[in-house]
Motif scaffolding. Sequence first.
Motif, short mmCIF file in Angstrom:
data_model
loop_
_atom_site.label_atom_id
_atom_site.label_comp_id
_atom_site.label_asym_id
_atom_site.label_seq_id
_atom_site.Cartn_x
_atom_site.Cartn_y
_atom_site.Cartn_z
N THR A 266 0.82 -1.20 0.00
CA THR A 266 0.00 0.00 0.00
C THR A 266 0.86 1.26 0.00
OG1 THR A 266 -0.09 0.06 2.42
CG2 THR A 266 -1.80 -1.22 1.27
N GLU A 267 0.24 2.39 -0.36
CA GLU A 267 0.93 3.69 -0.32
C GLU A 267 1.38 4.01 1.09
OE1 GLU A 267 1.93 5.93 -2.47
OE2 GLU A 267 1.28 4.80 -4.23
N GLU A 268 0.57 3.62 2.09
CA GLU A 268 0.93 3.88 3.50
C GLU A 268 2.22 3.15 3.87
OE1 GLU A 268 -2.02 2.95 2.43
OE2 GLU A 268 -3.23 4.75 2.81
N ALA A 269 2.36 1.91 3.40
CA ALA A 269 3.58 1.13 3.70
C ALA A 269 4.80 1.77 3.05
CB ALA A 269 3.41 -0.31 3.23
N ILE A 270 4.63 2.27 1.82
CA ILE A 270 5.75 2.93 1.13
C ILE A 270 6.13 4.22 1.85
CG2 ILE A 270 6.44 4.04 -1.04
CD1 ILE A 270 4.57 2.05 -2.47
N THR A 271 5.12 4.98 2.30
CA THR A 271 5.38 6.24 3.03
C THR A 271 6.12 5.95 4.32
OG1 THR A 271 3.38 7.21 2.08
CG2 THR A 271 4.31 8.28 4.03
N ARG A 272 5.70 4.91 5.05
CA ARG A 272 6.39 4.54 6.30
C ARG A 272 7.84 4.16 6.03
NH1 ARG A 272 1.56 1.77 7.46
NH2 ARG A 272 2.55 -0.21 6.86
#
Length: 504
Positions: A266-272
């Motif tokens: 997910t985009e959230e995992a990439i941002t983290r």
Amino acid sequence: MAAPEPAPRRGREREREDESEDESDILEESPCGRWQKRREQVNQGNMPGVQSTFLAMDTEEGVEVVWNELHFGDRKAFAAHEEKIQTMFEQLVLVDHPNIVKLHKYWLDASEARARVIFITEYVSSGSLKQFLKKTKKNHKAMNARSVRHQAWKRWCTQILSALSFLHACSPPIIHGNLTSDTIFIQHNGLIKIGSVWHRIFSNALPDDLRSPIRAEREELRNLHFFPPEYGEVADGTAVDIFSFGMCALEMAVLEIQANGDTRVTEEAITRARHSLSDPNMREFILSCLARDPSHRPSAHNLLFHRVLFEVHSLKLLAAHCFIQHQYLMPENVVEEKTKAVDLHAVLAEIPRPPRPPLQWRYSEVSCLELDKFLEDVRNGIYPLMNFAAARPLGLPRVLAPPPEEAQKAKTPTPEPFDSETRKVVQMQCNLERSEDKARWHLTLLLVLEDRLHRQLTYDLLPTDSAQDLATELVYYGFVHEDDRTKLAAFLESTFLKYLGAQP
């Protein structure tokens, strides 16, 4: 007296031996007999479109390779586009870079029962980068020190960018279009190899009626995050590979980007993952690759000059590259012979420090074994000079294959052209002698290839022969690598001048 071995254990061992024997069975041979397909299937990462990959033996070099098969259901459509398929693979065979999985040979098998393309690629036994990163994360102590991880990350990035810079500088540029941590391989010595280079060229160039076997990597949900937002909407450009590289660089830095179960990242995992980067230069480097606007992404060549990667090469590395480029002019064991003749107590280098005594470095402090290992690593491509004044690759010419001939019925039906030599020459020796009747010159040429194979060739010179023509013929008939043509011609010409006083 030892107790008898339990029967079930002996039975299990016999089963394992039988399985091992079955896997080594030869199922098929190439038309030339050099490549032998075994029963054992291998997993060379996620290779889209390839229905089966088998371990095979190169009977000439005695090494294991991968036998890839691409099957087609519509034999009529396949036959109509055979020439186009051959042209694409002829060009791909010419792609030669230490950080790209080598495609050794291909041939077409179009019979009444089936239609397929078979191609032989280099076997990378250590596995994909994704597998390596997962193992590293489980055993985090192996790369726990931040400085060690950072140096490894820099080395990996430099090698991947060296390969991409080479591909993008071809004319026309070769777009990989399938760069993920599944299609990047890492060997035990740290050498990075990019695989699946053929996929995008092949899938884009084929007409719609032949594309069915070419499975798109984008269909893999777990790899969607490697593809840029514009993928599939605009014509592919080199920026597609830069985005994919940026995601690989991020994954190499954090070891793993957590996926949502077994589906997609997910985009959230990439941002983290991005926020977890503590080095601001590394973060800026990766973010520049992941820019949403493809026109804002830097080129692979420019990324090699980024401050997080670029460093002034040591004199040792420059000397090693120079040594390897001219090794064919030196004896095979030149390092060993030179070190034997050196006085180990002699001063190798000295730094004056008045009024203090000078700082001296003696030959006894240089390890010959370490030097041989370093030269081998440089030769294998672990320390490339792509961020130096390196020559750019030329356009890929069409291969002038000999006319087809009937193949033996016992083997796959489509014949192969002359085998191109994939090994480079590391040493050359040449001798000219008069024939007994003094009417002509007899040439003896000894070539030492990079795998230490010695190849001796003899030839009676004709008055019309030139060094350039002889070098061209040796390349054409598969005795010499294409890249060695120029230096072989120069070497032969110097030999002619030495013995004859002028070129024959």
